[in-house]
Design a protein around this motif. Structure first.
Motif, PDB file in Angstrom:
ATOM      1  N   THR A  25       0.865  -1.182   0.000  1.00 17.99           N
ATOM      2  CA  THR A  25       0.000   0.000   0.000  1.00 17.99           C
ATOM      3  C   THR A  25       0.906   1.237   0.000  1.00 17.99           C
ATOM      4  OG1 THR A  25      -0.018   0.233   2.382  1.00 17.99           O
ATOM      5  CG2 THR A  25      -1.678  -1.233   1.449  1.00 17.99           C
ATOM      6  N   SER A  26       0.319   2.410  -0.246  1.00 16.64           N
ATOM      7  CA  SER A  26       1.146   3.631  -0.283  1.00 16.64           C
ATOM      8  C   SER A  26       1.825   3.855   1.070  1.00 16.64           C
ATOM      9  CB  SER A  26       0.316   4.868  -0.574  1.00 16.64           C
ATOM     10  OG  SER A  26      -0.743   4.583  -1.371  1.00 16.64           O
ATOM     11  N   GLN A  27       1.076   3.590   2.129  1.00 17.02           N
ATOM     12  CA  GLN A  27       1.641   3.799   3.453  1.00 17.02           C
ATOM     13  C   GLN A  27       2.822   2.854   3.702  1.00 17.02           C
ATOM     14  OE1 GLN A  27       0.171   6.390   5.148  1.00 17.02           O
ATOM     15  NE2 GLN A  27       2.007   6.199   6.418  1.00 17.02           N
ATOM     16  N   GLN A  28       2.680   1.629   3.251  1.00 19.03           N
ATOM     17  CA  GLN A  28       3.784   0.665   3.407  1.00 19.03           C
ATOM     18  C   GLN A  28       4.983   1.099   2.569  1.00 19.03           C
ATOM     19  OE1 GLN A  28       1.604  -2.810   2.170  1.00 19.03           O
ATOM     20  NE2 GLN A  28       1.269  -3.477   4.260  1.00 19.03           N
ATOM     21  N   LEU A  30       5.790   4.078   1.907  1.00 19.13           N
ATOM     22  CA  LEU A  30       6.433   5.188   2.612  1.00 19.13           C
ATOM     23  C   LEU A  30       7.335   4.667   3.731  1.00 19.13           C
ATOM     24  CD1 LEU A  30       6.779   8.205   2.968  1.00 19.13           C
ATOM     25  CD2 LEU A  30       4.777   8.222   4.442  1.00 19.13           C
ATOM     26  N   GLU A  31       6.853   3.658   4.433  1.00 19.40           N
ATOM     27  CA  GLU A  31       7.670   3.077   5.504  1.00 19.40           C
ATOM     28  C   GLU A  31       8.988   2.523   4.962  1.00 19.40           C
ATOM     29  OE1 GLU A  31       6.281   0.253   8.619  1.00 19.40           O
ATOM     30  OE2 GLU A  31       4.403   0.775   7.633  1.00 19.40           O
ATOM     31  N   LEU A  61       3.358  10.177  -2.376  1.00 20.08           N
ATOM     32  CA  LEU A  61       3.563  10.174  -0.928  1.00 20.08           C
ATOM     33  C   LEU A  61       5.051  10.095  -0.593  1.00 20.08           C
ATOM     34  CD1 LEU A  61       1.876  10.163   1.675  1.00 20.08           C
ATOM     35  CD2 LEU A  61       1.887   7.677   1.592  1.00 20.08           C
ATOM     36  N   SER A  65       7.665  13.160   1.113  1.00 21.76           N
ATOM     37  CA  SER A  65       8.164  12.890   2.464  1.00 21.76           C
ATOM     38  C   SER A  65       9.680  12.701   2.535  1.00 21.76           C
ATOM     39  CB  SER A  65       7.504  11.618   3.015  1.00 21.76           C
ATOM     40  OG  SER A  65       6.139  11.612   2.759  1.00 21.76           O
ATOM     41  N   GLN A 382       1.456  -1.789  11.501  1.00 27.17           N
ATOM     42  CA  GLN A 382       0.766  -2.030  10.233  1.00 27.17           C
ATOM     43  C   GLN A 382      -0.738  -1.883  10.362  1.00 27.17           C
ATOM     44  OE1 GLN A 382       1.513  -2.727   7.028  1.00 27.17           O
ATOM     45  NE2 GLN A 382       3.315  -1.825   7.921  1.00 27.17           N
ATOM     46  N   LEU A 385      -1.681   1.594  10.300  1.00 25.23           N
ATOM     47  CA  LEU A 385      -1.283   2.399   9.146  1.00 25.23           C
ATOM     48  C   LEU A 385      -2.171   2.159   7.934  1.00 25.23           C
ATOM     49  CD1 LEU A 385       2.586   2.179   9.401  1.00 25.23           C
ATOM     50  CD2 LEU A 385       1.222   4.227   9.569  1.00 25.23           C
ATOM     51  N   ASP A 387      -4.523   2.655   5.225  1.00 26.81           N
ATOM     52  CA  ASP A 387      -4.778   4.016   4.787  1.00 26.81           C
ATOM     53  C   ASP A 387      -6.162   4.253   4.181  1.00 26.81           C
ATOM     54  OD1 ASP A 387      -4.120   2.446   2.715  1.00 26.81           O
ATOM     55  OD2 ASP A 387      -2.488   3.672   1.955  1.00 26.81           O
TER      56      ASP A 387
END
Ligand code: KIV
Ligand code: ZN
Length: 502
Positions: A25-28, A30-31, A61, A65, A382, A385, A387
């Motif tokens: 996912t986008s959040q992952q 980013l991590e 994203l 960041s 996770q 997060l 999203d």
């Protein structure tokens, strides 16, 4: 640029994520990007923005960041692709576009049905357009290792003339071998008149298990940028693995050459584990550098010698890649600050409200589990997060199952303020739960894949389930974690469904 400086171009979030079943996912993303920045990679290829709205979002994203590493987006030699990279990198502090076009006979004949001069023209036009928007342009003649040499030289020369600052030589199908790669890079250096105006990069796939060797060969021949992915994940058999390339360059500087890199090797182990946890691709025990057994010695003779002198059987100090320093992190009595600090070190930054949620779950987990490892924390984070804004939340599962009865599952979920409940039989307890959920959601997704991994070691380890579902030809992935594997499986399924709803 220093003559012996190696630029590390990480494509875990693009080529790595193209590995079937590795979707993030986008959040992952980013991590992973935060951790790659901490590791010190020079360029993060964050995705292929035209490929899907999700990819566009992920690249945007990461671009907004990440500050130290350059952020790159991939484009074919097409205007909409280049525009998509432009849009997604708008907020990047240090943007790069990576434009590619296949140049081998087989691709020209079957994929494009175009002659060489038209391909050359396509590349030139695309590079001119890319050059209007970006100062930093990289060009790849895809399938370079199977391209006619003279045509390759012409394409590379034209690409540099039209603004490419980096020329990447992809071994797209992992066909090359080290001597051939050495000759290819030397050939480019000797036959392309303007080659000194560009950095030569190399991008090797591992179909014959030669990606790392080919990458090193290219470096010895003069390439100064290496494309790699964490744990070597990528299309088919994967890409050159970052940890192998970096550690080979470090450990064998005596023979390969004395290069400088920005990489903090002590971050390798952590990065490898983060990528494995988030993609669900476990690391083989015998994987070079980061496998569980990479620094384990079974034979008595080896153990004895190691105690006397470590380098009798170890060519790397495990500490150099960050093994054994921070694995066991927190316990039952740790406070919220310690948790926040550790998560930050792991590249996970949470708002206060989410942190409070993770902290509560951390305490609950600490009651069930003796030791809490980094990967446990990442798995808990996770859950927070995810999203999407709204969705089904699991309240409870009741299952009757056994070796000689048809399993029945009752699932209760919350959807906003509504409590919904249903039950079903199934081919097994997981299937029964999924069928009950289908009745609740009135969706009948096709389950494309289901994977269950232990997050850490031990009988009390958390299970992490990953599912991929298909709804009307679109795929959605979901992740769920719990010390109870059925609960993890149900959470993963609901997570995927919530992405359909989002
Ligand atoms: O393998 C390949 O050729 C690629 C290109 C997009 C560089 O991934
Ligand atoms: Zn590739």
């Amino acid at each position: 640029m220093l003559k012996n400086r190696i630029i590390v171009f990480d494509t875990t979030l693009r080529d790595g994520e193209q590995a079937p079943g590795a979707a993030l996912t986008s959040q992952q993303k980013l991590e992973v990007a935060y951790q790659l920045e901490k590791l010190g990679v020079d360029v993060i290829e964050a995705g292929f923005p035209i490929a899907s709205p999700d990819d566009f979002k992920g690249v945007s994203l990461v671009a907004s960041s990440i500050k130290k590493s350059m952020v790159c987006g991939l484009a074919r030699c097409l205007k909409p692709d280049i525009e998509a990279v432009r849009g997604s990198l708008k907020k990047a502090k240090r943007p790069r576009i990576h434009v590619f076009l296949a140049t081998s006979k087989i691709h020209l004949q079957y994929k494009f049905k175009k002659p060489e001069n038209e391909i050359l023209e396509l590349a030139v036009n695309a590079l001119r357009l890319a050059g209007k928007y970006f100062d930093d342009v990289e060009f790849s003649p895809e399938d370079a290792t199977r391209t006619d040499r003279n045509f390759l030289y012409r394409v590379v020369e034209a690409a540099i003339k039209n603004g490419a600052k980096t020329i990447n030589i992809p071994d797209t199908v992992g066909y090359s071998y080290p001597q051939e790669m050495y000759d290819l890079i030397s050939g480019i250096r000797n036959n392309v008149p303007n080659i000194n105006k560009a950095v030569i990069a190399v991008h090797c796939h591992d179909d014959l298990g030669l990606a790392t060797a080919n990458t090193l060969s290219a470096v010895m021949a003069g390439a100064r940028q290496v494309h790699c992915t964490v744990n070597g994940i990528g299309e088919r058999a994967g890409n050159a693995s970052l940890e192998e390339v970096i550690m080979a360059l470090k450990v064998r500087r005596d023979g390969l050459g004395d290069y400088t890199m920005r990489i903090k090797t002590e971050e390798i182990y952590k990065t490898s584990h983060l990528v494995s946890t988030l993609t669900g691709f476990s690391i083989p025990y015998n994987k070079a550098v980061v496998g569980k057994n990479a620094f384990r010695h079974e034979s008595g003779i080896h153990q004895d010698a190691i105690i006397k002198q470590r380098d009798t059987y170890e060519i790397m100090d495990p500490k150099d890649i960050g093994v054994g320093e921070t694995e066991l992190v927190l316990g039952k009595h740790s406070g919220k600050h310690a948790l926040k600090k550790r998560l930050k070190e792991l590249g996970v930054i949470l708002e206060d409200e989410k942190l409070a949620g993770v902290f509560k779950e951390f305490k609950e987990l600490a009651d069930k589990k003796k030791e809490i490892f980094d990967d446990d924390l990442i798995a808990l984070a996770q859950e927070r997060l995810k999203d999407y804004k709204k969705g089904y939340e699991l309240i409870s599962i009741k299952i009757v199952a056994g070796t000689d009865i048809v399993p029945v599952a009752n699932v209760k979920v919350k959807d906003g303020k509504k409590i919904l409940e249903n039950e079903s039989t199934g081919d097994g307890p997981v299937d029964a739960c999924y069928r009950a959920i289908d009745k609740i959601t009135r969706l009948t997704p096709k389950l494309v894949s289901y994977k269950l991994n232990a997050v850490t070691r031990g009988k009390d380890a958390q299970g992490m389930a990953r599912v991929e579902i298909r709804v009307k030809n679109e795929r959605f992935s979901g992740l769920g974690t719990s010390t109870d594997i059925l609960e993890a499986s149900v959470k993963a399924y609901l997570d995927a469904i919530n992405r359909v709803k989002a």
